[in-house]
Design an enzyme around this catalytic site. Structure first.
Site, PDB file in Angstrom:
ATOM      1  N   PHE A  55       0.842  -1.125   0.061  1.00 36.87           N
ATOM      2  CA  PHE A  55       0.034   0.307   0.085  1.00 36.87           C
ATOM      3  C   PHE A  55       0.941   1.334   0.106  1.00 36.87           C
ATOM      4  O   PHE A  55       2.015   1.356   0.817  1.00 36.87           O
ATOM      5  CB  PHE A  55      -0.956  -0.008   1.217  1.00 36.87           C
ATOM      6  CG  PHE A  55      -1.762   1.001   1.453  1.00 36.87           C
ATOM      7  CD1 PHE A  55      -3.058   1.026   0.531  1.00 36.87           C
ATOM      8  CD2 PHE A  55      -1.668   2.238   2.034  1.00 36.87           C
ATOM      9  CE1 PHE A  55      -3.998   1.965   0.460  1.00 36.87           C
ATOM     10  CE2 PHE A  55      -2.622   3.304   1.851  1.00 36.87           C
ATOM     11  CZ  PHE A  55      -3.825   3.044   1.292  1.00 36.87           C
ATOM     12  N   ASP A 100       2.484  -5.218   7.772  1.00 37.25           N
ATOM     13  CA  ASP A 100       1.346  -4.315   7.864  1.00 37.25           C
ATOM     14  C   ASP A 100       0.186  -5.342   7.687  1.00 37.25           C
ATOM     15  O   ASP A 100       0.123  -6.127   6.976  1.00 37.25           O
ATOM     16  CB  ASP A 100       1.261  -3.424   6.796  1.00 37.25           C
ATOM     17  CG  ASP A 100       0.228  -2.638   6.674  1.00 37.25           C
ATOM     18  OD1 ASP A 100      -1.100  -2.950   7.382  1.00 37.25           O
ATOM     19  OD2 ASP A 100       0.260  -1.389   5.959  1.00 37.25           O
ATOM     20  N   TYR A 139     -10.087   0.504  11.228  1.00 38.80           N
ATOM     21  CA  TYR A 139     -11.530   1.088  10.704  1.00 38.80           C
ATOM     22  C   TYR A 139     -11.747  -0.123   9.692  1.00 38.80           C
ATOM     23  O   TYR A 139     -12.726   0.302   9.323  1.00 38.80           O
ATOM     24  CB  TYR A 139     -11.130   2.335  10.142  1.00 38.80           C
ATOM     25  CG  TYR A 139      -9.884   2.643   9.519  1.00 38.80           C
ATOM     26  CD1 TYR A 139      -9.955   2.120   8.139  1.00 38.80           C
ATOM     27  CD2 TYR A 139      -8.870   3.251  10.144  1.00 38.80           C
ATOM     28  CE1 TYR A 139      -8.470   2.480   7.629  1.00 38.80           C
ATOM     29  CE2 TYR A 139      -7.681   3.637   9.382  1.00 38.80           C
ATOM     30  CZ  TYR A 139      -7.507   3.081   8.154  1.00 38.80           C
ATOM     31  OH  TYR A 139      -6.438   3.314   7.447  1.00 38.80           O
ATOM     32  N   LYS A 140     -11.175  -1.193   9.403  1.00 39.61           N
ATOM     33  CA  LYS A 140     -11.870  -1.863   8.312  1.00 39.61           C
ATOM     34  C   LYS A 140     -12.278  -3.053   8.977  1.00 39.61           C
ATOM     35  O   LYS A 140     -13.646  -2.918   9.688  1.00 39.61           O
ATOM     36  CB  LYS A 140     -10.544  -2.720   7.492  1.00 39.61           C
ATOM     37  CG  LYS A 140      -9.810  -1.665   6.728  1.00 39.61           C
ATOM     38  CD  LYS A 140      -8.401  -2.258   6.206  1.00 39.61           C
ATOM     39  CE  LYS A 140      -7.217  -1.371   5.625  1.00 39.61           C
ATOM     40  NZ  LYS A 140      -7.928  -0.349   4.512  1.00 39.61           N
ATOM     41  N   ARG A 174     -12.760  -3.690  -6.544  1.00 36.20           N
ATOM     42  CA  ARG A 174     -12.243  -4.253  -5.680  1.00 36.20           C
ATOM     43  C   ARG A 174     -13.492  -4.490  -4.566  1.00 36.20           C
ATOM     44  O   ARG A 174     -14.142  -3.529  -4.281  1.00 36.20           O
ATOM     45  CB  ARG A 174     -11.174  -3.604  -4.668  1.00 36.20           C
ATOM     46  CG  ARG A 174     -10.586  -4.652  -3.662  1.00 36.20           C
ATOM     47  CD  ARG A 174      -9.503  -3.897  -2.773  1.00 36.20           C
ATOM     48  NE  ARG A 174      -9.969  -2.663  -2.119  1.00 36.20           N
ATOM     49  CZ  ARG A 174      -9.234  -2.133  -1.216  1.00 36.20           C
ATOM     50  NH1 ARG A 174      -8.228  -2.292  -0.955  1.00 36.20           N
ATOM     51  NH2 ARG A 174      -9.726  -1.104  -0.425  1.00 36.20           N
TER      52      ARG A 174
END
Ligand SMILES: Cc1ncc(COP(=O)(O)O)c(C=O)c1O
Length: 412
Positions: free
Chosen positions: A126, A197, A222-223, A371
């Site tokens: 990312f 990560d 937050y995911k 996605r």
């Protein structure tokens, strides 16, 4: 497609996690395939936020640092995350963003491996991961960033000058899962550390940092953890480094005795030293409440559901949309796949916008990946089958071929 809806109903009937869906708010008319970006809001969280604001903040004021446990929130919230990543209680600190924690971890790794000046970063990381490495390299004389190139195995890019390998456990585009134990062993054999990560892992994919003998990890909340927009990130360092680890953002809240106001920094014992400044109490409280759910989750069932759901989605898309030439990005083997699925399609951006206009929310990752994320805690197979039906319709009717679906907003 109706066949898929029928199969979905059977799968839902056998889903031991199905009851969790009612604990989350789903906006009217929405099928949410973006829990891998920002998870749904657990229904009980707003009341908790209100309680913190009106009770702990408005009434308790500064007394709440002790009476409401604000001071220890980075660690108590970390204790709720620990079992989800195979860490011991007391070893996870929560605060700051993933980006900031990446910086802390990379700098700490350079310090633990003096004489080695290379950060080896996966080129497919990312972007913020690479950016933080680049920012650190620009700050510290002699440090450079080298990349694991696409198609290259991380183990093959290791060398004796590498201090730390920076890698996502689950790739944000392809959902490829790395073999954490094997990569870690290969890095250790060359004297390097690995910083993982876990942003796309935690709450959806099996991860055991201790069993893998991992060194360091960070991740967002937050995911799949549903901590809310801007929820603070977590950071973990293996306890074997507990005495030696030095993170560069040596703020007073990670000090051994912050309220002694001494001139010189002295790190707190253990993971508390990973904390920098004043904890983000409101967002930590929301996250804390959201995480309470996880004590009741059968994680083996959750991980199995994630794999079953992504496999079901791939099969449904490849059957129902066969003539449109969508190309699966990422592994077919569910054991190697995280909890999202990407399909490359030339008009992917427009298709995703057209789906969002119908309430089917996924996202788009440039250059051409559509996605779709599958949060196993609250999604049903029926929702997945319905989403595929919408996708097929958008493609068959070319509903995406419309000017209103071509405008790119700042956030995709
Ligand atoms: C793998 C990964 N790392 C980091 C981030 C974001 O970092 P931050 O929480 O600092 O915005 C994301 C965001 O989606 C991500 O997917």
């Amino acid at each position: 497609v109706t066949d898929f809806l029928r199969r979905a109903a059977d799968l839902d009937a056998a889903d031991s996690l199905a009851a969790f869906a009612s604990e989350f708010h789903v906006p009217e008319g929405v099928i949410y395939l973006d829990g891998n970006s920002l998870g749904l809001m657990p229904r009980h969280v707003p009341a908790r936020i209100a309680e913190v604001a009106t009770g702990e903040w408005a009434e308790g004021l500064i007394r709440s640092w002790t009476s409401a446990g604000w001071f220890t929130l980075p660690m108590t919230v970390g204790d709720r995350i620990a079992p989800l990543i195979g860490a011991a209680v007391g070893d996870v600190a929560v605060g700051d963003s993933t980006s900031v924690n990446l910086f802390k971890g990379l700098a700490a790794a350079l310090h633990l491996r003096p004489g080695r000046r290379v950060i080896l970063a996966d080129a497919a990381n990312f972007p913020t991961d690479s950016y933080m490495a680049q920012g650190l390299a620009a700050l510290v004389p002699g440090v450079t960033v080298r990349y694991v190139e696409p198609g290259q195995a991380a183990a093959d890019a290791l060398a004796d000058d590498v201090a730390v390998l920076l890698l996502s456990h689950v790739d944000y585009r392809t959902a490829q899962v790395q073999d954490m134990a094997a990569v870690t062993a290969a890095a250790h054999a060359r004297g390097a550390l690995v910083l993982w990560d876990l942003s796309h892992t935690t709450g959806a994919v099996h991860c055991d940092l201790t069993a893998a003998d991992a060194d360091m990890a960070v991740g967002c909340t937050y995911k799949y953890l549903n901590g809310g927009p801007g929820a603070p990130a977590f950071m973990w360092v293996h306890p074997r480094f507990a005495r030696d680890v030095q993170q560069p953002l040596a703020g007073w809240m990670g000090h051994a005795a912050p309220f002694q106001f001494t001139r010189d920094y002295a790190p707190a014992e253990g993971a508390r030293r990973l904390v920098c400044g004043t904890p983000q109490v409101l967002s930590l409280s929301a996250l804390d409440a959201a995480l309470a759910i996880w004590a009741r989750v059968d994680r083996a069932a959750l991980f199995a559901k994630s794999r079953a759901m992504t496999s079901f989605f791939i099969e449904a898309v490849e059957t129902s949309c066969a003539r449109h030439g969508l190309a699966l990005v990422g592994p077919r083997d569910p054991a190697q796949r995280g909890s999202h699925v990407s399909f490359d399609y030339a008009h992917g951006f427009e298709v995703v916008q057209a789906l969002i206009a119908r309430g089917v929310i996924g996202d788009f990752r440039a250059p051409s990946a559509m996605r779709f994320g599958f949060a196993p805690l609250y999604l049903s197979f029926t929702q997945v089958a319905q989403a595929v039906e919408h996708l097929r319709d958008v493609l068959d009717t070319r509903a995406w071929d419309d000017d209103r679906f071509r405008t790119r907003a700042a956030v995709t």
